[in-house]
Write an enzyme that holds these catalytic residues in place. Structure first.
Site, PDB file in Angstrom:
ATOM      1  N   LYS A  47       0.300   3.388  -2.962  1.00 29.75           N
ATOM      2  CA  LYS A  47      -0.906   4.206  -3.146  1.00 29.75           C
ATOM      3  C   LYS A  47      -0.592   5.698  -3.151  1.00 29.75           C
ATOM      4  O   LYS A  47      -1.352   6.489  -3.713  1.00 29.75           O
ATOM      5  CB  LYS A  47      -1.932   3.850  -2.062  1.00 29.75           C
ATOM      6  N   SER A  95       0.791  -1.243   0.000  1.00 26.29           N
ATOM      7  CA  SER A  95       0.000   0.000   0.000  1.00 26.29           C
ATOM      8  C   SER A  95       0.816   1.281   0.000  1.00 26.29           C
ATOM      9  O   SER A  95       0.244   2.358  -0.197  1.00 26.29           O
ATOM     10  CB  SER A  95      -0.964   0.010   1.180  1.00 26.29           C
ATOM     11  N   TYR A 146      -4.167  -3.052 -10.124  1.00 31.35           N
ATOM     12  CA  TYR A 146      -3.959  -2.719  -8.700  1.00 31.35           C
ATOM     13  C   TYR A 146      -2.968  -3.689  -8.042  1.00 31.35           C
ATOM     14  O   TYR A 146      -2.010  -3.279  -7.382  1.00 31.35           O
ATOM     15  CB  TYR A 146      -5.316  -2.736  -7.993  1.00 31.35           C
ATOM     16  N   VAL A 206       1.305  -3.573   3.804  1.00 33.19           N
ATOM     17  CA  VAL A 206       1.363  -4.871   4.497  1.00 33.19           C
ATOM     18  C   VAL A 206       2.650  -5.653   4.207  1.00 33.19           C
ATOM     19  O   VAL A 206       2.883  -6.699   4.801  1.00 33.19           O
ATOM     20  CB  VAL A 206       0.132  -5.782   4.231  1.00 33.19           C
ATOM     21  N   TYR A 226      -4.608   3.808   8.024  1.00 35.47           N
ATOM     22  CA  TYR A 226      -5.968   3.238   8.227  1.00 35.47           C
ATOM     23  C   TYR A 226      -6.502   3.581   9.611  1.00 35.47           C
ATOM     24  O   TYR A 226      -6.381   4.722  10.055  1.00 35.47           O
ATOM     25  CB  TYR A 226      -5.968   1.723   7.970  1.00 35.47           C
TER      26      TYR A 226
HETATM   27  N1  GLN Z   1      -2.277  -5.345  -1.919  1.00 33.33           N
HETATM   28  C1  GLN Z   1      -2.732  -5.247  -0.567  1.00 33.33           C
HETATM   29  C2  GLN Z   1      -4.219  -5.501  -0.479  1.00 33.33           C
HETATM   30  O1  GLN Z   1      -4.923  -5.087  -1.326  1.00 33.33           O
HETATM   31  C3  GLN Z   1      -2.393  -3.902   0.001  1.00 33.33           C
HETATM   32  C4  GLN Z   1      -2.884  -3.704   1.413  1.00 33.33           C
HETATM   33  C5  GLN Z   1      -1.928  -2.970   2.306  1.00 33.33           C
HETATM   34  O2  GLN Z   1      -0.738  -2.896   2.057  1.00 33.33           O
HETATM   35  N2  GLN Z   1      -2.446  -2.484   3.407  1.00 33.33           N
HETATM   36  O3  GLN Z   1      -4.713  -6.136   0.418  1.00 33.33           O
END
Ligand code: GLN
Length: 304
Positions: A68, A65, A192, A258, A240
């Site tokens: 993003k 993420s 994505y 993650v 988050y």
């Molecule tokens: N590719 C991961 C997902 O969609 C990204 C989530 C994350 O890094 N928090 O679950």
């Protein structure tokens, strides 16, 4: 930059390794499940052109993420404020992959950093372009920001997530049902998953994050008002439902993933990347968060 930064980083590295609680790696992406949690790397790229690092700062990891931030920067560059018709700018107070809020709010994701929001941003980026071109544009943005061509997508990680990404498919199909997805769920999610699977070392990520520092000493990739807004979103939404806790403990805009990476910005001063794959209960790097809190305190870095 204070001359004691190298000593602070090597002490941080030693401190992190002296504790046995590393958290849990993200097992819901099978390709990431086998990564040893007891790894730690940190890198700081400063506005005045220095690079400092300690620990496993040369080990590539899945940025997940953290990507993003880069995709949002590219999407805003392309679509401008039009993007905000499709996605909000409020903290979600929910897990990154929450489904319940999306239904309650009729398919307009709270912000671009939760999964639903990032899926919409990816969908927007696909307008008039094939997935390959869109991914090429994102990767090129990251490489330019890092001044490093050796940054790539790990296909195995992307495919592994695609094969097990049921929650993200649920989110994408719900978005499609409300009219907030323009492409087929498979196409948007395929793109994505691939940009989430970009790999970087802590050193490369710290370098790539410099476009968010906003310093006249650095090459400018986006204009200052947009830099400030990206930082605002990182502070309020970048972790988050752990965003408030991170702001309280660290006091810097930051984005987690993650894969265990965190990119934090000290406005006007530095870009910091920390990586440790074990996660806390919010899905943010456990040791990465601890290290950022210690580093910010020792350096006197805070936006407050
Ligand atoms: N590719 C991961 C997902 O969609 C990204 C989530 C994350 O890094 N928090 O679950």
């Amino acid at each position: 930059m204070p001359s004691h930064l190298p000593e602070i980083l090597s002490q941080l590295n030693a401190d992190m390794r002296s504790d046995s609680d590393w958290g849990e790696v993200a097992a819901y992406i099978p390709e990431l499940a086998g990564i040893a949690p007891d790894q730690f790397g940190i890198a700081v790229a400063t506005a005045d052109g220095q690079l400092y690092s300690a620990g496993d700062a040369e080990t590539p990891f899945s940025v997940q993420s953290v990507t993003k931030v880069f995709t949002l920067a590219v999407a805003l560059g392309r679509s401008g404020d039009q993007l905000w018709k499709r996605v909000g700018r409020e903290p979600s107070g929910r897990a990154f992959n929450s489904i319940v809020q999306l239904e309650a709010e009729e398919g307009r994701p709270r912000n671009p950093f939760i999964n639903a929001g990032a899926i919409v941003v990816t969908d927007e980026l696909l307008a008039g372009r094939a997935p390959r071109e869109t991914l090429g544009e994102i990767v090129q943005f990251v490489r330019t920001a890092a001044e490093d061509e050796d940054i790539h997508i790990n296909q195995r990680v992307a495919e592994s997530e695609n094969a097990h990404g049921h929650r993200n498919y649920a989110l994408a199909h719900f978005l499609a049902s409300t009219g907030n997805l323009k492409n087929a769920p498979e196409k948007t999610l395929g793109t994505y998953f691939h940009h989430c699977a970009i790999e970087m070392t802590a050193r490369q990520l710290a370098m790539a994050g410099r476009f968010l520092i906003d310093s006249p000493q650095l090459p400018r990739m986006i204009m200052p008002p947009r830099i400030r807004r990206l930082n605002a979103l990182m502070l309020t939404c970048g972790h988050y439902d752990g965003s408030g806790d991170f702001a309280y403990r660290v006091g810097l805009p930051a984005k987690s993933g993650v894969g265990g990476g965190i990119l934090a910005i000290v406005p006007g001063v530095a870009s910091v990347a920390v990586w440790s794959p074990g996660l806390n209960r919010y899905g943010n790097s456990l040791k990465g968060t601890e290290a950022m809190a210690l580093l910010a305190r020792q350096m006197g870095w805070s936006i407050f």
